[in-house]
Design a protein around this motif. Structure first.
Motif, short mmCIF file in Angstrom:
data_model
loop_
_atom_site.label_atom_id
_atom_site.label_comp_id
_atom_site.label_asym_id
_atom_site.label_seq_id
_atom_site.Cartn_x
_atom_site.Cartn_y
_atom_site.Cartn_z
N LEU A 48 0.84 -1.21 0.00
CA LEU A 48 0.00 0.00 0.00
C LEU A 48 0.88 1.26 0.00
CD1 LEU A 48 -2.86 -0.64 2.62
CD2 LEU A 48 -3.11 -0.29 0.14
N PRO A 49 0.46 2.29 -0.75
CA PRO A 49 1.17 3.56 -0.63
C PRO A 49 1.13 4.03 0.83
CG PRO A 49 -0.39 3.62 -2.47
CD PRO A 49 -0.66 2.35 -1.71
N GLY A 50 2.16 4.71 1.25
CA GLY A 50 2.19 5.22 2.63
C GLY A 50 2.72 4.21 3.62
N ARG A 51 3.17 3.03 3.14
CA ARG A 51 3.66 2.00 4.08
C ARG A 51 4.89 2.48 4.83
NH1 ARG A 51 4.19 1.00 -0.93
NH2 ARG A 51 6.22 0.75 -1.90
N ASP A 52 5.60 3.48 4.28
CA ASP A 52 6.78 4.02 4.98
C ASP A 52 6.38 4.76 6.26
OD1 ASP A 52 5.69 5.80 2.86
OD2 ASP A 52 7.02 7.25 3.85
N LEU A 53 5.09 5.06 6.42
CA LEU A 53 4.62 5.70 7.66
C LEU A 53 4.50 4.67 8.79
CD1 LEU A 53 1.67 7.83 6.20
CD2 LEU A 53 3.88 8.71 6.99
N LEU A 54 4.43 3.38 8.42
CA LEU A 54 4.13 2.32 9.39
C LEU A 54 5.33 1.98 10.27
CD1 LEU A 54 2.10 -0.51 7.59
CD2 LEU A 54 1.37 0.84 9.58
N VAL A 55 5.09 1.94 11.57
CA VAL A 55 6.13 1.51 12.52
C VAL A 55 5.50 0.52 13.50
CG1 VAL A 55 7.43 3.68 12.38
CG2 VAL A 55 5.67 3.41 14.14
N PRO A 56 6.32 -0.41 14.07
CA PRO A 56 5.78 -1.28 15.11
C PRO A 56 5.43 -0.46 16.35
CG PRO A 56 8.15 -1.68 14.79
CD PRO A 56 7.73 -0.68 13.76
N GLU A 57 4.57 -1.00 17.20
CA GLU A 57 4.07 -0.17 18.31
C GLU A 57 5.18 0.34 19.23
OE1 GLU A 57 1.58 -1.80 21.41
OE2 GLU A 57 2.12 -3.84 20.88
N GLU A 58 6.30 -0.41 19.32
CA GLU A 58 7.41 0.07 20.16
C GLU A 58 7.96 1.40 19.66
OE1 GLU A 58 6.51 -3.35 19.28
OE2 GLU A 58 8.53 -3.50 18.42
N ASP A 59 7.82 1.66 18.36
CA ASP A 59 8.37 2.89 17.78
C ASP A 59 7.32 3.98 17.61
OD1 ASP A 59 10.84 1.64 17.65
OD2 ASP A 59 10.47 0.86 15.63
N ALA A 60 6.11 3.74 18.14
CA ALA A 60 5.07 4.77 18.06
C ALA A 60 5.46 5.93 18.96
CB ALA A 60 3.73 4.18 18.50
N TRP A 61 5.14 7.17 18.55
CA TRP A 61 5.41 8.33 19.42
C TRP A 61 4.81 8.04 20.79
CZ3 TRP A 61 8.81 10.65 16.71
CH2 TRP A 61 8.63 11.00 15.37
N SER A 62 5.60 8.26 21.85
CA SER A 62 5.08 7.94 23.18
C SER A 62 4.24 9.09 23.74
CB SER A 62 6.23 7.61 24.14
OG SER A 62 7.15 8.66 24.14
N ASP A 63 4.49 10.31 23.23
CA ASP A 63 3.78 11.48 23.77
C ASP A 63 3.35 12.40 22.63
OD1 ASP A 63 2.81 13.15 25.67
OD2 ASP A 63 4.74 14.03 26.22
N PRO A 64 2.51 11.87 21.72
CA PRO A 64 2.19 12.66 20.51
C PRO A 64 1.30 13.85 20.83
CG PRO A 64 0.87 10.66 20.59
CD PRO A 64 1.82 10.57 21.75
N ARG A 65 1.36 14.86 19.97
CA ARG A 65 0.54 16.07 20.12
C ARG A 65 -0.90 15.76 19.70
NH1 ARG A 65 -2.18 19.44 20.67
NH2 ARG A 65 -2.14 21.71 20.51
N LEU A 66 -1.01 14.91 18.69
CA LEU A 66 -2.33 14.59 18.11
C LEU A 66 -2.38 13.10 17.78
CD1 LEU A 66 -5.04 15.37 16.56
CD2 LEU A 66 -3.58 15.84 14.57
N VAL A 67 -3.50 12.46 18.15
CA VAL A 67 -3.69 11.05 17.83
C VAL A 67 -4.94 10.91 16.96
CG1 VAL A 67 -4.31 8.80 18.81
CG2 VAL A 67 -2.57 10.18 19.91
N LEU A 68 -4.84 10.11 15.90
CA LEU A 68 -6.01 9.81 15.08
C LEU A 68 -6.19 8.29 15.06
CD1 LEU A 68 -4.55 12.35 12.83
CD2 LEU A 68 -7.03 12.46 13.04
N ILE A 69 -7.43 7.84 15.26
CA ILE A 69 -7.69 6.41 15.43
C ILE A 69 -8.67 5.94 14.36
CG2 ILE A 69 -8.61 4.71 17.07
CD1 ILE A 69 -7.36 6.34 19.25
N PHE A 70 -8.34 4.81 13.72
CA PHE A 70 -9.07 4.35 12.54
C PHE A 70 -9.66 2.95 12.71
CE2 PHE A 70 -6.05 7.53 11.36
CZ PHE A 70 -6.71 8.29 10.40
N ASP A 71 -10.98 2.83 12.49
CA ASP A 71 -11.65 1.53 12.39
C ASP A 71 -11.60 0.74 13.69
OD1 ASP A 71 -13.18 -0.06 10.55
OD2 ASP A 71 -11.50 -1.45 10.34
N VAL A 72 -11.54 1.44 14.80
CA VAL A 72 -11.43 0.79 16.12
C VAL A 72 -12.78 0.89 16.84
CG1 VAL A 72 -10.34 0.94 18.39
CG2 VAL A 72 -8.95 1.20 16.32
N ALA A 73 -13.43 -0.27 17.04
CA ALA A 73 -14.78 -0.28 17.62
C ALA A 73 -14.77 -0.05 19.13
CB ALA A 73 -15.47 -1.60 17.30
N GLY A 74 -13.69 -0.46 19.79
CA GLY A 74 -13.63 -0.33 21.25
C GLY A 74 -12.19 -0.27 21.71
#
Ligand code: AMP
Ligand code: MN
Ligand code: MN
Length: 333
Positions: A72-98
């Motif tokens: 998929l285009p944009g795959r370079d944005l993907l990181v494993p959860e260990e590398d996710a920003w720990s204190d981001p300014r903004l979070v966007l959440i997709f397709d998560v029911a709970g």
């Protein structure tokens, strides 16, 4: 209820509150499907077009991207959860029911700003700004509307992501949610120059030989229970970690196994029970219309849509199926 004008405005304001270099984290659900990854990466590319430079996208748990979505285009944005920003300014959440579908990343809901984009009727209502539209065929429908409100034009890369999301969640434009608006969105996406035939071959019509053999074996042990679901019938099967190992296949090849099972004419309800650990199973439920299977899933701590839902089951596979059978009877009585 679809999002209100105020909610759309609040989402736009939340995105615009971030500076160009601020850390922005995008998260989709555990064991991501085409809608989770496609809506997240398509939106992430849109943020990049707006000039944001510190965007990362992730999902909780095992960092395996299913084969069909690895290009998929944009795959370079993907990181494993260990590398996710720990204190981001903004979070966007997709397709998560709970929140349970966020795993250990649930703590990122504490970010200064958060926006949830989703389409599950069972959405439990978390996050600061909630764009939850149960009438949307996919989360990518919501993502495209927010991109439009942010003034991001569609290009071929964004469109490919959103198209993959739309095509997977509508079962190739076959499910009930496939409205005029869905086809109009698909037309706008295709108008960017993407190749729907090539994309469909890649995401629906390509699988390793071992996955085909595994599917054959698991379908061969399916059971038809005509008396279940108040006589409307239920068909079910299961797959173990041993099955995956014997055929040297990753777990995601079982994600589409529900499709041949749900085609059985004698059953309204179909169930696939997929082992994820010691006495732990990921359960997929589908109905042709007589039963709201999301009720069954929610009763077991899961969620989903009226005709497609899931939950995590415990015990032996047969116990999980017995639980489903009992909940269906409760539901119909
Ligand atoms: P699946 O059978 O995995 O394709 O899932 C069918 C639908 O149910 C999707 O919309 C999922 O997002 C939803 N779903 C599956 N498992 C869960 C769960 N454990 N909690 C909430 N929703 C779920
Ligand atoms: Mn999904
Ligand atoms: Mn979805």
């Amino acid at each position: 209820m679809s999002p209100s004008a105020e909610q759309w405005a609040a989402a736009v304001a939340a995105v615009r509150s971030a500076g160009p270099g601020d850390e922005i984290l995008l998260i989709c659900h555990v064991n991501p499907d085409g809608d989770a990854l496609g809506s997240m990466l398509g939106f992430g590319l849109g943020l990049r077009r707006l000039g944001f430079t510190n965007i990362r996208a992730t999902f909780p748990g095992d960092f395996t991207v299913p084969g069909p979505y690895q290009d998929l285009p944009g795959r370079d944005l993907l990181v494993p959860e260990e590398d996710a920003w720990s204190d981001p300014r903004l979070v966007l959440i997709f397709d998560v029911a709970g929140e349970s579908r966020l795993g250990a990343l649930v703590d990122r809901l504490g970010a200064p700003r958060s926006v949830v984009l989703d389409h599950h009727a069972s959405n439990t209502g978390f996050g600061e700004v909630r764009l939850v539209d149960p009438r949307a065929a996919a989360t990518s429908v919501v993502a495209e509307q927010l991109l439009e409100r942010l003034g991001v034009p569609l290009d071929a890369e964004i469109a490919e992501c959103l198209y993959v999301a739309l095509a997977t969640d509508t079962g190739s434009f076959k499910f009930d949610m496939t409205t005029v608006a869905v086809h109009e969105l698909a037309a706008r996406l295709i108008a960017t120059g993407i190749q729907p035939g090539e994309i469909s071959r890649r995401i629906f019509d390509s699988k390793p030989f071992g996955a085909m053999k595994l599917t054959g074996e698991v379908l061969g042990r399916a059971v038809l229970d005509p008396a279940a679901a108040g006589g409307r019938g239920m068909v079910w099967t299961y797959a173990t970690l041993g099955d995956l190992e014997r055929h040297a296949q990753p777990a995601y090849v079982l994600d589409t196994l529900i499709d041949p099972v749900r085609s059985v004419a004698e059953a309204d309800v179909s169930v696939v029970v997929k082992q994820t650990g010691e006495k732990e199973w990921s359960v997929s439920l589908r109905s042709k219309g007589a039963v709201d299977v999301s009720g069954v899933a929610v009763a077991q701590g899961g969620g989903g849509h009226r005709l497609a839902a899931g939950f995590t089951g415990h015990g032996e596979a047969a116990d999980v199926v017995d639980t489903v059978r009992r909940l269906l009877d409760d539901y119909l009585n």
